[in-house]
Design a protein around this motif. Sequence first.
Motif, PDB file in Angstrom:
ATOM      1  N   SER A 271       4.945   7.745  29.801  1.00  0.00           N
ATOM      2  CA  SER A 271       4.486   6.898  29.074  1.00  0.00           C
ATOM      3  C   SER A 271       2.829   7.163  29.357  1.00  0.00           C
ATOM      4  CB  SER A 271       4.860   5.722  29.053  1.00  0.00           C
ATOM      5  OG  SER A 271       6.046   5.788  28.924  1.00  0.00           O
ATOM      6  N   CYS A 272       3.233   6.516  30.886  1.00  0.00           N
ATOM      7  CA  CYS A 272       1.865   6.842  31.442  1.00  0.00           C
ATOM      8  C   CYS A 272       0.918   8.121  31.010  1.00  0.00           C
ATOM      9  CB  CYS A 272       1.371   7.068  32.677  1.00  0.00           C
ATOM     10  SG  CYS A 272       2.141   5.779  33.615  1.00  0.00           S
ATOM     11  N   ASN A 273       1.344   9.405  30.641  1.00  0.00           N
ATOM     12  CA  ASN A 273       0.563   9.997  30.039  1.00  0.00           C
ATOM     13  C   ASN A 273       0.500  10.681  28.540  1.00  0.00           C
ATOM     14  OD1 ASN A 273      -0.215  13.462  30.136  1.00  0.00           O
ATOM     15  ND2 ASN A 273       1.291  13.303  28.820  1.00  0.00           N
ATOM     16  N   PHE A 274       1.861   9.421  28.109  1.00  0.00           N
ATOM     17  CA  PHE A 274       1.229   9.203  26.460  1.00  0.00           C
ATOM     18  C   PHE A 274      -0.584   8.201  26.632  1.00  0.00           C
ATOM     19  CE2 PHE A 274       1.569   6.964  22.628  1.00  0.00           C
ATOM     20  CZ  PHE A 274       1.943   7.603  21.127  1.00  0.00           C
ATOM     21  N   LEU A 275      -0.289   7.521  27.344  1.00  0.00           N
ATOM     22  CA  LEU A 275      -1.230   6.180  27.085  1.00  0.00           C
ATOM     23  C   LEU A 275      -3.201   7.018  27.344  1.00  0.00           C
ATOM     24  CD1 LEU A 275       0.283   2.797  28.457  1.00  0.00           C
ATOM     25  CD2 LEU A 275      -0.437   3.273  26.890  1.00  0.00           C
ATOM     26  N   ALA A 276      -2.453   8.172  28.314  1.00  0.00           N
ATOM     27  CA  ALA A 276      -3.960   8.251  28.686  1.00  0.00           C
ATOM     28  C   ALA A 276      -4.247   9.453  27.911  1.00  0.00           C
ATOM     29  CB  ALA A 276      -4.082   9.121  30.221  1.00  0.00           C
TER      30      ALA A 276
ATOM     31  N   PHE B 298       1.002  -1.600   0.044  1.00  0.00           N
ATOM     32  CA  PHE B 298       0.341  -0.037  -0.038  1.00  0.00           C
ATOM     33  C   PHE B 298       0.836   1.581  -0.352  1.00  0.00           C
ATOM     34  CE2 PHE B 298      -2.469  -3.665   1.522  1.00  0.00           C
ATOM     35  CZ  PHE B 298      -4.293  -3.101   1.392  1.00  0.00           C
ATOM     36  N   PRO B 299       0.850   2.517  -1.135  1.00  0.00           N
ATOM     37  CA  PRO B 299       1.630   3.558  -0.931  1.00  0.00           C
ATOM     38  C   PRO B 299       1.075   4.064   0.360  1.00  0.00           C
ATOM     39  CG  PRO B 299      -0.221   3.567  -1.973  1.00  0.00           C
ATOM     40  CD  PRO B 299      -0.483   2.768  -1.301  1.00  0.00           C
ATOM     41  N   VAL B 300       1.852   5.149   1.032  1.00  0.00           N
ATOM     42  CA  VAL B 300       1.738   5.559   2.393  1.00  0.00           C
ATOM     43  C   VAL B 300       3.228   6.694   2.502  1.00  0.00           C
ATOM     44  CG1 VAL B 300       2.992   5.329   4.765  1.00  0.00           C
ATOM     45  CG2 VAL B 300       1.478   3.311   3.773  1.00  0.00           C
ATOM     46  N   LEU B 301       1.944   7.748   2.848  1.00  0.00           N
ATOM     47  CA  LEU B 301       3.247   8.930   3.096  1.00  0.00           C
ATOM     48  C   LEU B 301       3.712   8.879   5.019  1.00  0.00           C
ATOM     49  CD1 LEU B 301       4.795  11.490   2.792  1.00  0.00           C
ATOM     50  CD2 LEU B 301       2.284  12.666   3.597  1.00  0.00           C
ATOM     51  N   LEU B 302       4.526   8.557   5.220  1.00  0.00           N
ATOM     52  CA  LEU B 302       5.397   8.208   6.860  1.00  0.00           C
ATOM     53  C   LEU B 302       5.898   9.101   7.128  1.00  0.00           C
ATOM     54  CD1 LEU B 302       5.606   5.428   8.780  1.00  0.00           C
ATOM     55  CD2 LEU B 302       7.446   4.676   7.569  1.00  0.00           C
ATOM     56  N   SER B 303       5.365   9.577   8.893  1.00  0.00           N
ATOM     57  CA  SER B 303       5.893  11.114   8.869  1.00  0.00           C
ATOM     58  C   SER B 303       6.786  10.484  10.227  1.00  0.00           C
ATOM     59  CB  SER B 303       4.011  11.823   9.015  1.00  0.00           C
ATOM     60  OG  SER B 303       4.187  12.255   8.430  1.00  0.00           O
ATOM     61  N   ASP B 304       7.677  11.105  10.645  1.00  0.00           N
ATOM     62  CA  ASP B 304       8.247  10.914  12.079  1.00  0.00           C
ATOM     63  C   ASP B 304       8.403  11.748  12.760  1.00  0.00           C
ATOM     64  OD1 ASP B 304      10.098  10.092  14.279  1.00  0.00           O
ATOM     65  OD2 ASP B 304      11.912  10.624  13.315  1.00  0.00           O
ATOM     66  N   THR B 305       7.925  11.835  14.444  1.00  0.00           N
ATOM     67  CA  THR B 305       7.522  13.471  14.909  1.00  0.00           C
ATOM     68  C   THR B 305       7.980  13.575  16.415  1.00  0.00           C
ATOM     69  OG1 THR B 305       5.212  12.270  15.946  1.00  0.00           O
ATOM     70  CG2 THR B 305       5.286  13.016  13.511  1.00  0.00           C
ATOM     71  N   ALA B 306       8.690  14.723  16.897  1.00  0.00           N
ATOM     72  CA  ALA B 306       8.722  15.202  17.865  1.00  0.00           C
ATOM     73  C   ALA B 306       8.011  14.274  18.979  1.00  0.00           C
ATOM     74  CB  ALA B 306       9.036  16.249  18.257  1.00  0.00           C
ATOM     75  N   GLY B 307       9.084  14.063  20.501  1.00  0.00           N
ATOM     76  CA  GLY B 307       8.623  12.637  21.089  1.00  0.00           C
ATOM     77  C   GLY B 307       7.998  14.208  21.973  1.00  0.00           C
ATOM     78  N   LEU B 308       6.158  14.024  22.160  1.00  0.00           N
ATOM     79  CA  LEU B 308       5.420  14.273  23.064  1.00  0.00           C
ATOM     80  C   LEU B 308       6.009  14.754  25.056  1.00  0.00           C
ATOM     81  CD1 LEU B 308       2.416  13.187  21.826  1.00  0.00           C
ATOM     82  CD2 LEU B 308       3.560  14.878  21.116  1.00  0.00           C
ATOM     83  N   ARG B 309       6.033  15.703  24.826  1.00  0.00           N
ATOM     84  CA  ARG B 309       6.364  16.334  25.975  1.00  0.00           C
ATOM     85  C   ARG B 309       6.011  17.976  26.248  1.00  0.00           C
ATOM     86  NH1 ARG B 309      13.234  15.090  27.087  1.00  0.00           N
ATOM     87  NH2 ARG B 309      14.359  16.975  25.169  1.00  0.00           N
ATOM     88  N   GLU B 310       6.412  17.705  28.008  1.00  0.00           N
ATOM     89  CA  GLU B 310       6.057  19.637  28.143  1.00  0.00           C
ATOM     90  C   GLU B 310       7.223  19.740  28.663  1.00  0.00           C
ATOM     91  OE1 GLU B 310       3.485  20.357  27.004  1.00  0.00           O
ATOM     92  OE2 GLU B 310       2.099  19.260  26.406  1.00  0.00           O
ATOM     93  N   GLY B 311       7.579  21.027  29.185  1.00  0.00           N
ATOM     94  CA  GLY B 311       8.790  22.414  29.105  1.00  0.00           C
ATOM     95  C   GLY B 311       9.396  21.727  28.583  1.00  0.00           C
ATOM     96  N   VAL B 312       9.970  21.825  27.323  1.00  0.00           N
ATOM     97  CA  VAL B 312      10.925  22.107  26.938  1.00  0.00           C
ATOM     98  C   VAL B 312      11.109  22.927  26.666  1.00  0.00           C
ATOM     99  CG1 VAL B 312      11.384  19.213  26.712  1.00  0.00           C
ATOM    100  CG2 VAL B 312       9.894  20.909  24.665  1.00  0.00           C
ATOM    101  N   GLY B 313      12.409  24.076  25.483  1.00  0.00           N
ATOM    102  CA  GLY B 313      12.817  24.402  24.837  1.00  0.00           C
ATOM    103  C   GLY B 313      12.082  25.449  23.206  1.00  0.00           C
ATOM    104  N   PRO B 314      12.037  26.724  23.227  1.00  0.00           N
ATOM    105  CA  PRO B 314      10.563  27.036  22.414  1.00  0.00           C
ATOM    106  C   PRO B 314      10.654  25.925  21.147  1.00  0.00           C
ATOM    107  CG  PRO B 314      12.131  28.419  22.999  1.00  0.00           C
ATOM    108  CD  PRO B 314      12.940  27.655  24.138  1.00  0.00           C
ATOM    109  N   VAL B 315      11.503  25.898  20.721  1.00  0.00           N
ATOM    110  CA  VAL B 315      12.144  25.163  19.149  1.00  0.00           C
ATOM    111  C   VAL B 315      11.741  23.513  19.721  1.00  0.00           C
ATOM    112  CG1 VAL B 315      13.951  24.063  17.255  1.00  0.00           C
ATOM    113  CG2 VAL B 315      14.704  25.975  18.635  1.00  0.00           C
ATOM    114  N   GLU B 316      12.016  22.809  20.486  1.00  0.00           N
ATOM    115  CA  GLU B 316      11.415  21.420  20.389  1.00  0.00           C
ATOM    116  C   GLU B 316      10.272  21.929  20.935  1.00  0.00           C
ATOM    117  OE1 GLU B 316      12.038  17.558  22.977  1.00  0.00           O
ATOM    118  OE2 GLU B 316      13.504  19.344  22.926  1.00  0.00           O
ATOM    119  N   GLN B 317       9.561  22.595  21.556  1.00  0.00           N
ATOM    120  CA  GLN B 317       7.698  22.613  21.461  1.00  0.00           C
ATOM    121  C   GLN B 317       7.289  23.256  20.468  1.00  0.00           C
ATOM    122  OE1 GLN B 317       6.539  22.305  24.521  1.00  0.00           O
ATOM    123  NE2 GLN B 317       4.924  22.423  23.761  1.00  0.00           N
ATOM    124  N   GLU B 318       7.400  24.020  19.183  1.00  0.00           N
ATOM    125  CA  GLU B 318       7.218  23.903  18.348  1.00  0.00           C
ATOM    126  C   GLU B 318       7.482  22.816  17.687  1.00  0.00           C
ATOM    127  OE1 GLU B 318       5.679  25.072  14.871  1.00  0.00           O
ATOM    128  OE2 GLU B 318       5.901  26.016  16.540  1.00  0.00           O
TER     129      GLU B 318
END
Length: 557
Positions: free
Chosen positions: A411-416, A362-382
Motif C-alpha cells: 500500500s505504501c509503495n502504491f501511494l508513493a 457517461f460512456p466508459v470503457l472500464l478496465s480491471d487490471t492485475a495487482g501491482l507488485r514485484e517478484g512474482v512469476g512470469p505470467v503475472e509479471q506480464e
Amino acid sequence: MRSSKPPLAVICTALCQARSVLSSIPYSYCQSRYARTLKIRSHVARGTTFRYTHLHRTPASLSTLHQPMEAKIFRRWAGRILRLCTRRSSGAAAPGSGATIFALSSGQGRCGIAVIRTSGPSSGHALRILTAAGDLPPARHASLRLLSDPRSGEPLDRALVLWFPGPRSFTGEDCVEFHVHGGPAVVSGVLQALGSVPGLRPAEAGEFTRRAFANGKLNLTEVEGLADLIHAETEAQRRQALRQLDGELGHLCRGWAETLTKALAHVEAYIDFGEDDNLEEGVLEQADIEVRALEVALGAHLRDARRGQRLRSGAHVVVTGPPNAGKSSLVNLLSRKPVSIVSPEPGTTRDVLETPVDLAGFPVLLSDTAGLREGVGPVEQEGVRRARERLEQADLILAMLDASDLASPSSCNFLATVVASVGARSPSDSSQRLLLVLNKSDLLSPEGPGPRPDLPPHLLLSCLTGEGLDGLLEALRKELAAVCGDPSTGSPLLTRARHQHHLQGCLDALSHYKPSKDLALAAEALRVARGHLTRLTGGGGTEEILDIIFRDFCVGK
C-alpha cells in the motif's frame, strides 16, 4: 510530346463568351464551387496575384501575362469556372435525383408497428398503387388505408399512411411512410410490393439522410449528430447528439466563416481599390482584430477537442491497486454483472479485462487490471506490465487500497509511485485524473482508518455491503463531466477527429495571416482558413469523406 492543356487564348476566349452564363449564377453557388461572379477580385497562389480583369483581355493581349506562374494560376481558375458553366448550362441533375428509394426504417424483427418509408418523385404514385386510391391523403395527416399487392391485388395489411410532399419533408423530396403491423411476413410483403412498382428501388445505407444533406435539409455536422443520436447509449451521449443535430456546432462554424469572409472582403478590397483612397480608414485594422479574436476562440475549442471525442466513444477508466484490494469486486459492482473472477487469493486477475459501462450517464470503457507488485512469476509479471501500460492510457484512474491494510509495504509503495505521481502533475501537463478509493470499510472500526497524515483525499467504500457506493458514483459523475465535458452547457463539443482536423487546419492557415508583410498572401491565408470551416459543415466536401460518414447509418435512415 504536346501538352493536352488548352492554350491560354482558347480559355480566355471561352470565358469571355461565357460571361452571360456566369452572371446568371447566384453568388452563393459560385462561392461553394470555388468561383466568383465577374467582379474585380483577387486570387492568390504561391505569392502571385491573378485578377479577374484578365478575363477582359483579348487573346492577343495574353502575352502580357507573367509566364509561367501567372499563366498556371490563370488556367487553374479558368478551368474551375468553365467546369461550373458546363454543369450549370447542361442542367445535370444531382446523383440519384431521378430514383425513388424505399426501405424499412424501424428495427428488424418482430414489433408492434414497423415503419417503411419512400423518398423520390414516384412516392405519390407508389402510394396510389398500393392503396388503389385515386387521390392522395391530406399532407402530414395519418390516414387508415388497406394496402394491396399491385401484381395480384391480394390484401397485405391495414396500415396508417402519411404523405409528405416535398420540399416539406425530411429529405426535401416527396416522401411516404407506411406504418404497418410489425410481423416479418407483413413487412416482407409490403417491401416486395414496393419493389414491383416501376421507378422504385431499395435504398442504400444512409441514403435518406444523404438526400436530406444534398437538398440542404441538414448540414454535415447535423448529419453526424443524427448518426450519434441513433447510436447513443448513455444520457450524456443523447444530450450531445441532440445539440449537434439542432445545429449548434454548424451555427458556430458558420459564424466563424462569416467573420473570415468579411475580413477577406476587406483585404481584397484594399488590394483592388486601396490606391484610389475610396475605402474607409481602419479597414485592415478591423479585419486584423477580428481574425486574432477568432484565433483565440479556435485555440480554446481545440484544447477541449479530446473531451468531445471521449463523450462519443467512451472515457477510459482503469481500476488499479495492489493485489487483493478489491479491484475486481469494484468492476463487477460498477458494471452490474460478473465481469471478473473474485477470489481471496492475491494475483487472481492476470490480464486486463475490459467492459463498456454507463457510469452516471457517461460512456466508459472500464478496465480491471492485475495487482501491482514485484517478484512474482512470469505470467503475472506480464499482467503487471499490461496493467502499467493501461495506466498510461487512462483518462481516469480509480486507485484502490485496502482500508484495513494501509500500513503494508504494498500500500505504501502504491501511494508513493502511482497516487503521488499522478497527483503531482498539473492539469496543463496531463488530462489524467485520479480518484483514491479505500475499500473494505466494513472491516474498520467506527473511528475509520488509522491516522495517515500523508493520505490524499479519498472515498470510503465497501464492495461487500455497497456502503459508500452513492458517494463514489457522484464523484465519478463530476470527474467524468470534467473528462468528457458537460453536454448540457457550454460551447458545442468536437466529437469527431474530422472536426479537430479542420479547426486545426483553419488555425494553422491563420498563423500565416500577416497583412503588414504581404496582403496577397494574407488574403490566401484567409481563403484557406475559410475553406476548412466550409468543409467542416459540408461545403466542398469530397465524395470519399461523405461516403465514410453516411455508411454508418442503417439502411432506412
